[in-house]
Design a protein around this motif. Structure first.
Motif, PDB file in Angstrom:
ATOM      1  N   ASP A  94       0.814  -1.218   0.000  1.00 13.86           N
ATOM      2  CA  ASP A  94       0.000   0.000   0.000  1.00 13.86           C
ATOM      3  C   ASP A  94       0.849   1.270   0.000  1.00 13.86           C
ATOM      4  O   ASP A  94       0.393   2.318  -0.461  1.00 13.86           O
ATOM      5  CB  ASP A  94      -0.941   0.005   1.210  1.00 13.86           C
ATOM      6  CG  ASP A  94      -2.070  -1.019   1.063  1.00 13.86           C
ATOM      7  OD1 ASP A  94      -2.285  -1.477  -0.074  1.00 13.86           O
ATOM      8  OD2 ASP A  94      -2.710  -1.344   2.073  1.00 13.86           O
TER       9      ASP A  94
ATOM     10  N   GLU B  15       0.767   4.921  -3.297  1.00 17.16           N
ATOM     11  CA  GLU B  15       0.582   6.355  -3.103  1.00 17.16           C
ATOM     12  C   GLU B  15       1.402   7.135  -4.122  1.00 17.16           C
ATOM     13  O   GLU B  15       2.536   6.768  -4.430  1.00 17.16           O
ATOM     14  CB  GLU B  15       1.000   6.767  -1.687  1.00 17.16           C
ATOM     15  CG  GLU B  15       0.230   6.076  -0.575  1.00 17.16           C
ATOM     16  CD  GLU B  15      -1.235   6.500  -0.519  1.00 17.16           C
ATOM     17  OE1 GLU B  15      -1.583   7.510  -1.170  1.00 17.16           O
ATOM     18  OE2 GLU B  15      -2.018   5.835   0.159  1.00 17.16           O
ATOM     19  N   ASP B  16       0.837   8.227  -4.623  1.00 16.40           N
ATOM     20  CA  ASP B  16       1.518   9.057  -5.622  1.00 16.40           C
ATOM     21  C   ASP B  16       2.165  10.294  -4.996  1.00 16.40           C
ATOM     22  O   ASP B  16       3.293  10.646  -5.338  1.00 16.40           O
ATOM     23  CB  ASP B  16       0.537   9.488  -6.712  1.00 16.40           C
ATOM     24  CG  ASP B  16       0.023   8.307  -7.531  1.00 16.40           C
ATOM     25  OD1 ASP B  16       0.819   7.375  -7.763  1.00 16.40           O
ATOM     26  OD2 ASP B  16      -1.168   8.311  -7.907  1.00 16.40           O
ATOM     27  N   ARG B  17       1.453  10.940  -4.083  1.00 16.50           N
ATOM     28  CA  ARG B  17       1.981  12.143  -3.458  1.00 16.50           C
ATOM     29  C   ARG B  17       3.004  11.785  -2.383  1.00 16.50           C
ATOM     30  O   ARG B  17       2.812  10.834  -1.627  1.00 16.50           O
ATOM     31  CB  ARG B  17       0.855  12.967  -2.835  1.00 16.50           C
ATOM     32  CG  ARG B  17      -0.128  13.522  -3.863  1.00 16.50           C
ATOM     33  CD  ARG B  17      -1.313  14.219  -3.206  1.00 16.50           C
ATOM     34  NE  ARG B  17      -0.910  15.381  -2.429  1.00 16.50           N
ATOM     35  CZ  ARG B  17      -0.975  15.455  -1.107  1.00 16.50           C
ATOM     36  NH1 ARG B  17      -1.420  14.423  -0.397  1.00 16.50           N
ATOM     37  NH2 ARG B  17      -0.612  16.550  -0.465  1.00 16.50           N
ATOM     38  N   LYS B  18       4.119  12.532  -2.337  1.00 20.35           N
ATOM     39  CA  LYS B  18       5.186  12.234  -1.388  1.00 20.35           C
ATOM     40  C   LYS B  18       4.692  12.271   0.049  1.00 20.35           C
ATOM     41  O   LYS B  18       5.072  11.427   0.870  1.00 20.35           O
ATOM     42  CB  LYS B  18       6.349  13.218  -1.569  1.00 20.35           C
ATOM     43  CG  LYS B  18       7.551  12.891  -0.673  1.00 20.35           C
ATOM     44  CD  LYS B  18       8.663  13.896  -0.858  1.00 20.35           C
ATOM     45  CE  LYS B  18       9.884  13.490  -0.034  1.00 20.35           C
ATOM     46  NZ  LYS B  18       9.598  13.318   1.400  1.00 20.35           N
ATOM     47  N   GLU B  19       3.825  13.239   0.348  1.00 19.17           N
ATOM     48  CA  GLU B  19       3.323  13.351   1.722  1.00 19.17           C
ATOM     49  C   GLU B  19       2.531  12.100   2.111  1.00 19.17           C
ATOM     50  O   GLU B  19       2.662  11.584   3.237  1.00 19.17           O
ATOM     51  CB  GLU B  19       2.448  14.594   1.876  1.00 19.17           C
ATOM     52  CG  GLU B  19       3.197  15.920   1.684  1.00 19.17           C
ATOM     53  CD  GLU B  19       3.410  16.282   0.225  1.00 19.17           C
ATOM     54  OE1 GLU B  19       2.917  15.521  -0.644  1.00 19.17           O
ATOM     55  OE2 GLU B  19       4.059  17.312  -0.048  1.00 19.17           O
ATOM     56  N   ASP B  20       1.703  11.629   1.194  1.00 19.26           N
ATOM     57  CA  ASP B  20       0.910  10.424   1.474  1.00 19.26           C
ATOM     58  C   ASP B  20       1.798   9.197   1.576  1.00 19.26           C
ATOM     59  O   ASP B  20       1.573   8.313   2.414  1.00 19.26           O
ATOM     60  CB  ASP B  20      -0.143  10.225   0.375  1.00 19.26           C
ATOM     61  CG  ASP B  20      -1.172  11.349   0.341  1.00 19.26           C
ATOM     62  OD1 ASP B  20      -1.372  11.996   1.391  1.00 19.26           O
ATOM     63  OD2 ASP B  20      -1.774  11.580  -0.728  1.00 19.26           O
ATOM     64  N   LEU B  21       2.820   9.153   0.711  1.00 18.98           N
ATOM     65  CA  LEU B  21       3.740   8.018   0.741  1.00 18.98           C
ATOM     66  C   LEU B  21       4.500   7.966   2.061  1.00 18.98           C
ATOM     67  O   LEU B  21       4.641   6.899   2.669  1.00 18.98           O
ATOM     68  CB  LEU B  21       4.713   8.109  -0.438  1.00 18.98           C
ATOM     69  CG  LEU B  21       5.603   6.881  -0.702  1.00 18.98           C
ATOM     70  CD1 LEU B  21       5.915   6.762  -2.190  1.00 18.98           C
ATOM     71  CD2 LEU B  21       6.913   6.970   0.086  1.00 18.98           C
ATOM     72  N   ASP B  22       4.986   9.113   2.511  1.00 18.84           N
ATOM     73  CA  ASP B  22       5.733   9.165   3.772  1.00 18.84           C
ATOM     74  C   ASP B  22       4.864   8.748   4.952  1.00 18.84           C
ATOM     75  O   ASP B  22       5.323   8.039   5.862  1.00 18.84           O
ATOM     76  CB  ASP B  22       6.287  10.571   4.003  1.00 18.84           C
ATOM     77  CG  ASP B  22       7.417  10.923   3.044  1.00 18.84           C
ATOM     78  OD1 ASP B  22       7.985   9.993   2.440  1.00 18.84           O
ATOM     79  OD2 ASP B  22       7.710  12.125   2.886  1.00 18.84           O
ATOM     80  N   GLU B  23       3.623   9.198   4.960  1.00 19.11           N
ATOM     81  CA  GLU B  23       2.715   8.823   6.051  1.00 19.11           C
ATOM     82  C   GLU B  23       2.427   7.321   6.028  1.00 19.11           C
ATOM     83  O   GLU B  23       2.425   6.665   7.081  1.00 19.11           O
ATOM     84  CB  GLU B  23       1.407   9.605   5.930  1.00 19.11           C
ATOM     85  CG  GLU B  23       0.425   9.311   7.071  1.00 19.11           C
ATOM     86  CD  GLU B  23      -0.865  10.098   6.944  1.00 19.11           C
ATOM     87  OE1 GLU B  23      -1.769   9.887   7.781  1.00 19.11           O
ATOM     88  OE2 GLU B  23      -0.977  10.928   6.008  1.00 19.11           O
ATOM     89  N   ALA B  24       2.205   6.776   4.827  1.00 18.06           N
ATOM     90  CA  ALA B  24       1.951   5.336   4.704  1.00 18.06           C
ATOM     91  C   ALA B  24       3.178   4.542   5.124  1.00 18.06           C
ATOM     92  O   ALA B  24       3.069   3.501   5.783  1.00 18.06           O
ATOM     93  CB  ALA B  24       1.554   4.998   3.266  1.00 18.06           C
TER      94      ALA B  24
END
Length: 388
Positions: free
Chosen positions: A346, A350-359
């Motif tokens: 998962d 994620e495409d956005r860096k912020e979402d990726l970092d949180e995931a």
């Protein structure tokens, strides 16, 4: 009179082992003490480690024997000796630092080493740095191509910024034309592990070359299992998702200068079976670099050939991923490795860096911090657990 070996299937060179249980019962306490005090080892070599311990009950007494490895002798040639005699003659073998290697069936007395495993492109380097910054760790690279100097783009070495000040060993240390074997890795890794432990830090071994890791852990010559307790963390990503990610990474590597980087080491008729030239991306570029002078000025032909070779790099990277996953599965199923399986699919959706970092934090980092904290909790080697 039955021998100790006949009774227990263990070799013993101490006289106390020459009596069978019935004869032991007939001995009074004074005679038993006299016999034990007169024990003389018949194998006058230097002991280097205690591999196991066995206790026999004799009425109200207990007789302890220890399995001793001797200098210049293999593990298979270890002998069983009476503990009292060994401790009297060689007290240092029962004291620090040897005590930490004594009685290997007690896990908490082993030195602790963390392994971060996974296929290429799953985030092993990122996790290893995250763990190192949280637990005062230092990193030993086990990627068989990243050990060599040069080709930073092709081998996808971690950058100076990404290291976040964490010290890395065996990363870009070996001459590119050298044949650095699994045995070479094991010998060097042991040196670095001990160096890291002496500074009260945590050794973290990371890389996708599972053959190096298997050799390091399983080969009895290096006695890794006898001396170290391992925590294996496997970052896993669904293969269809991972394939898309590595395809994008290859495109990024080409844009970053992969072709020019390979051109700098290009030699016609080079040996692609050893050293850094085995890296995916180097043999594939051979055809393009051979033909580019013949088609100078024909940009369209160059582009067609280059695209075909880029596709070949992507295809070979996917094959590498399959092989890496098969090897990890075999280590679990056949070698019975206890591996913490972290599914990070998962994160890479994620495409956005912020979402990726949180995931990444929620799906990968926090569970791994908990795993490592519990692993190090009972450490007896003064490793300081620090969560920042």
């Amino acid at each position: 009179m039955a021998s100790f070996e006949a009774l227990y299937g263990r070799r013993c060179r101490s006289p106390i082992g020459w009596f069978d249980s019935a004869e032991m019962d007939s001995l009074d306490a004074d005679l038993l003490r006299d016999v034990m005090e007169q024990v003389h080892l018949t194998f006058e070599e230097e002991p280097i480690d205690i591999l196991d311990r066995h206790v026999r009950k004799l009425r109200t007494k207990e007789i302890a024997s220890v399995k001793v490895q001797w200098k210049y002798r293999s593990v298979e040639e270890a002998t069983w000796e009476t503990e009292s005699d060994m401790s009297a003659r060689y007290p240092h073998i029962f004291e620090a630092p040897h005590k930490m290697n004594t009685f290997i069936n007690i896990e908490e007395f082993k030195k602790k080493v963390i392994f971060v495993m996974g296929a290429t492109g799953t985030g092993k380097s990122r996790l290893s740095v995250d763990l190192a910054t949280h637990f005062r760790g230092e990193i030993i690279n086990s990627d068989k191509m990243q050990v060599y100097k040069g080709l930073e783009i092709v081998t996808n070495k971690i950058t100076h910024t990404e290291k976040q000040g964490v010290r890395h060993y065996l990363l870009g240390e070996i001459e590119p034309d050298s044949d650095f074997t699994a045995e070479d890795f094991c010998l060097q890794a042991i040196i670095y592990i001990e160096k890291i432990l002496k500074t009260q830090r945590v050794p973290i071994i990371v890389g996708g070359s599972n053959s190096y890791i298997e050799k390091h852990v399983e080969d009895h010559v290096f006695m890794f299992k006898y001396k170290y307790d391992s925590c294996f963390i496997w970052i896993d990503v669904e293969q269809s998702v991972l394939n898309r990610k590595v395809d994008m990474r290859v495109d990024q590597m080409v844009k970053a200068g992969l072709v020019d980087e390979v051109r700098q080491i290009f030699i016609p008729d080079a040996d692609y079976t050893k050293g850094i030239r085995r890296s995916i991306g180097v043999p594939e570029m051979d055809r393009y670099l051979r033909e580019e002078t013949n088609i100078d000025g024909d940009d369209e032909s160059k582009k067609i050939i280059l695209q075909a070779l880029i596709s070949s790099i992507k295809r070979n990277t996917r094959m590498l991923i399959c092989n890496q996953l098969d090897k990890i599965q075999r280590l679990i199923s056949e070698k019975m490795w206890s591996v913490h399986h972290i599914i990070a699919t998962d994160v890479f959706k994620e495409d956005r860096k912020e979402d990726l970092d949180e995931a990444w934090t929620n799906i990968v980092l926090l569970p791994c911090l908990d795993i490592v904290k519990r692993f190090l909790k009972n450490d007896h080697h003064n490793i300081i657990i620090e969560c920042t």
